[in-house]
Design an enzyme around this catalytic site. Structure first.
Site, mmCIF file in Angstrom:
data_model
loop_
_atom_site.group_PDB
_atom_site.id
_atom_site.type_symbol
_atom_site.label_atom_id
_atom_site.label_comp_id
_atom_site.label_asym_id
_atom_site.label_seq_id
_atom_site.Cartn_x
_atom_site.Cartn_y
_atom_site.Cartn_z
ATOM 1 N N ASP A 7 0.811 -1.223 0.000
ATOM 2 C CA ASP A 7 0.000 0.000 0.000
ATOM 3 C C ASP A 7 0.844 1.273 0.000
ATOM 4 O O ASP A 7 0.453 2.294 0.564
ATOM 5 C CB ASP A 7 -0.970 0.022 1.202
ATOM 6 C CG ASP A 7 -1.876 -1.187 1.212
ATOM 7 O OD1 ASP A 7 -2.248 -1.646 0.122
ATOM 8 O OD2 ASP A 7 -2.206 -1.676 2.315
ATOM 9 N N LYS A 13 1.747 2.103 -5.110
ATOM 10 C CA LYS A 13 2.264 1.526 -6.369
ATOM 11 C C LYS A 13 1.330 1.822 -7.539
ATOM 12 O O LYS A 13 1.776 2.181 -8.628
ATOM 13 C CB LYS A 13 2.438 0.000 -6.218
ATOM 14 C CG LYS A 13 3.439 -0.398 -5.146
ATOM 15 C CD LYS A 13 3.511 -1.900 -4.964
ATOM 16 C CE LYS A 13 2.285 -2.524 -4.360
ATOM 17 N NZ LYS A 13 2.008 -2.150 -2.956
ATOM 18 N N ALA A 62 -4.194 -7.932 -3.542
ATOM 19 C CA ALA A 62 -3.706 -6.585 -3.825
ATOM 20 C C ALA A 62 -4.876 -5.631 -4.061
ATOM 21 O O ALA A 62 -5.939 -6.038 -4.529
ATOM 22 C CB ALA A 62 -2.826 -6.610 -5.073
ATOM 23 N N GLY A 63 -4.644 -4.361 -3.743
ATOM 24 C CA GLY A 63 -5.620 -3.315 -4.050
ATOM 25 C C GLY A 63 -4.824 -2.093 -4.456
ATOM 26 O O GLY A 63 -4.181 -1.470 -3.618
ATOM 27 N N HIS A 64 -4.800 -1.797 -5.747
ATOM 28 C CA HIS A 64 -3.994 -0.686 -6.263
ATOM 29 C C HIS A 64 -4.910 0.441 -6.730
ATOM 30 O O HIS A 64 -5.739 0.233 -7.617
ATOM 31 C CB HIS A 64 -3.092 -1.178 -7.408
ATOM 32 C CG HIS A 64 -2.079 -2.208 -6.964
ATOM 33 N ND1 HIS A 64 -1.190 -2.801 -7.817
ATOM 34 C CD2 HIS A 64 -1.814 -2.722 -5.728
ATOM 35 C CE1 HIS A 64 -0.421 -3.645 -7.129
ATOM 36 N NE2 HIS A 64 -0.797 -3.626 -5.870
ATOM 37 N N GLN A 92 1.821 -6.233 -3.169
ATOM 38 C CA GLN A 92 2.271 -6.313 -1.773
ATOM 39 C C GLN A 92 3.573 -5.502 -1.602
ATOM 40 O O GLN A 92 3.796 -4.572 -2.349
ATOM 41 C CB GLN A 92 2.474 -7.774 -1.332
ATOM 42 C CG GLN A 92 1.171 -8.550 -1.138
ATOM 43 C CD GLN A 92 0.564 -9.059 -2.429
ATOM 44 O OE1 GLN A 92 1.216 -9.745 -3.189
ATOM 45 N NE2 GLN A 92 -0.687 -8.736 -2.673
ATOM 46 N N THR A 127 2.886 -12.655 2.846
ATOM 47 C CA THR A 127 1.995 -13.289 1.892
ATOM 48 C C THR A 127 2.726 -14.527 1.347
ATOM 49 O O THR A 127 3.834 -14.845 1.790
ATOM 50 C CB THR A 127 1.549 -12.296 0.786
ATOM 51 O OG1 THR A 127 0.508 -12.907 0.028
ATOM 52 C CG2 THR A 127 2.702 -11.887 -0.145
ATOM 53 N N LEU A 161 3.957 12.270 1.022
ATOM 54 C CA LEU A 161 4.710 13.253 1.809
ATOM 55 C C LEU A 161 3.742 14.272 2.421
ATOM 56 O O LEU A 161 3.909 14.706 3.558
ATOM 57 C CB LEU A 161 5.729 13.966 0.904
ATOM 58 C CG LEU A 161 6.676 14.902 1.631
ATOM 59 C CD1 LEU A 161 7.711 14.121 2.439
ATOM 60 C CD2 LEU A 161 7.397 15.844 0.667
#
Ligand code: GDP
Ligand code: IMO
Ligand code: MG
Length: 424
Positions: free
Chosen positions: A13, A16, A39-41, A224, A239, A332
């Protein structure tokens, strides 16, 4: 741009999806090589927020070939619903999606086993996503798994599925006292699934090597993060795949000499979802503050993410095991309101100072981080247009991160939108 692998340098997370989407503009192919729909992008375009689980994050650009490589584990039902989800947003995948015939298939019994192992059997809870990832990779390495290509051969598929259902039913009834599965129902359901995804199936290694021969540009999209890698992560709280850069070769059928560069995505602080040691984790008030500002909730399960200070040992480890040429620092802006910032540059345990990320899980649970303190910048960075226009203290913070981890900062992200990205 040459062939580049992009990996998560922390516990996942890191952002990416956003960076892959930006870099995809200059790529011809975008390839997922491991993991699955755990995954969750997230990609944000204007007011639209698109979350991808299996399909590479290059899919929002027209004419980019998006490949799901052999190292990925595919839940066909999840894949079909992701294709539908994109269609509803006017993103048609019919010309540019490819799926490896060698990718392994997630079945309903994998998902149930994932949950049962977590709830009933293991002394150690991992906090998995419950998507059946671990049990599917277990079958792959035990050589009993079923591959996407197997689904196209009815007789072979029938034999393999029968064996699997028989074995899993014995485990369900004897070990877990759980209801058993009917072979016929799964068999028919998966034949229906494969009919839908059939047009996308191919030998992706042939496809990618041919692309390389034609000097096409390939972006490998890690899922990941390094600390979730089954070999290099905080085992057993990981994982079940190699999320590190090396995984790109085995998971796509492209040799290491064909990949030119590795870039790590690094959050300006640290987060983790699920169980496991997290030495720089915040105490409750700060956790709440950063979780709220950073909207730190899982893109796949919605679980609140645990948050903590930047840990240079984690990222230094990622620089080493991935051979990173550079890093992209994201989020940031989430630190804009912090008067002081801490950076962890070592751990102390039983009188010993650790300057490299230790593999001993007990050290990781009990070690005290050694921090250095840096002044915050207390300014809104989200509208900054140039790296040189970032507040002085923000640039000092980035410079220190870069020094401690041993990699140069190539890009900085100051918001989830495409234009909130600074090139260094
Ligand atoms: P991934 O799994 O590494 O692709 O990351 P996720 O999509 O799970 O989580 C990253 C989240 O942070 C997403 O909601 C992004 O839209 C968001 N994001 C990415 N970069 C930035 C950034 O620089 N600032 C802020 N505030 N949000 C960001
Ligand atoms: P992206 O690609 C963050 C975590 C789970 C759990 C552990 C094992 O979005 O960065 P699994 O279901 O894989 O067996 O769960 O790994 N995990 C992730 N954490 N981001 C991810 O993916 C993750 N994928 C798995 O929370 O701790
Ligand atoms: Mg994610």
């Amino acid at each position: 741009m040459s062939n580049i692998v992009i990996i998560g340098a922390q516990w996942g997370d890191e952002g990416k999806g956003k960076i892959i989407d930006i870099l995809s503009k200059d790529a011809d192919y975008v390839v997922r090589y491991q993991g699955g729909n755990n995954a969750g992008h997230t990609v944000v375009v204007g007011t639209d927020k698109i979350i991808l689980h299996l399909i590479p994050s290059g899919i929002l650009h027209k004419n980019k070939i998006c490949v799901i490589g052999n190292g990925v584990v595919i839940d066909p039902e999840a894949l079909i619903s992701e294709i539908e989800y994109l269609k509803k947003r006017n993103i048609d995948v019919s010309n540019n999606l490819r799926i490896s015939d060698k990718a392994h298939v997630i079945f309903p019994y994998h998902k149930i086993l994932d949950k049962l192992r977590e709830e009933k059997f293991r002394k150690i809870k991992i906090g998995t996503t419950g998507k059946g990832i671990g049990p599917c990779y277990t079958d792959k390495f035990a050589r009993g798994g079923i591959r996407i290509g197997d689904l196209l051969n009815k007789r072979l598929f029938k034999d393999k599925l029968k064996c699997n259902v028989e074995e899993k039913n014995a485990i369900f009834s004897k070990v877990y006292k759980h209801k058993i599965y009917r072979f016929d129902k799964i068999y028919q359901q998966y034949l229906d699934f494969v009919n839908i995804i059939k047009p996308y199936i191919c030998d992706c290694s042939v496809l990618l090597n041919e692309a390389i021969r034609k000097k096409k540009k390939i972006l490998f999209e890690g899922a990941q993060g390094t600390l979730l890698d089954v070999d290099h992560g905080t085992y057993p709280f990981v994982t079940s795949s190699n999320s590190t850069a090396g995984g790109a070769c085995v998971g796509s059928g492209v040799g290491p000499t064909r990949i030119n560069k590795a870039i790590g995505i690094v959050k300006a602080y640290t987060t983790r979802v699920g169980e496991g040691p997290f030495p720089t984790e915040f105490s409750a008030p700060l956790m709440k503050k950063i979780r709220t500002i950073g909207k730190e909730f899982g893109a796949t399960t919605g679980r609140p993410r645990r948050c903590g200070w930047f840990d240079a040992l984690v990222v230094k480890h990622a620089v080493a095991v991935n051979g990173l040429d550079g890093i992209v620092v994201t989020k940031l802006d989430v630190l804009d309101q912090m008067p002081k910032l801490k950076i962890c540059r070592g751990y102390k345990y039983k009188g010993k100072l650790y300057e490299h990320f230790p593999s001993d899980i007990e050290v990781l649970w009990k070690a005290k981080p050694v921090y250095e303190e840096w002044p915050g910048w207390l300014q809104d960075t989200t509208k900054t247009k140039k790296f040189s226009k970032l507040p002085v203290n923000a640039r000092k913070y980035l410079k220190r991160l870069s020094q401690l981890v041993g990699a140069k900062v190539e890009m900085v992200s100051i918001g989830s939108e495409r234009n909130q990205t600074l090139f260094v």
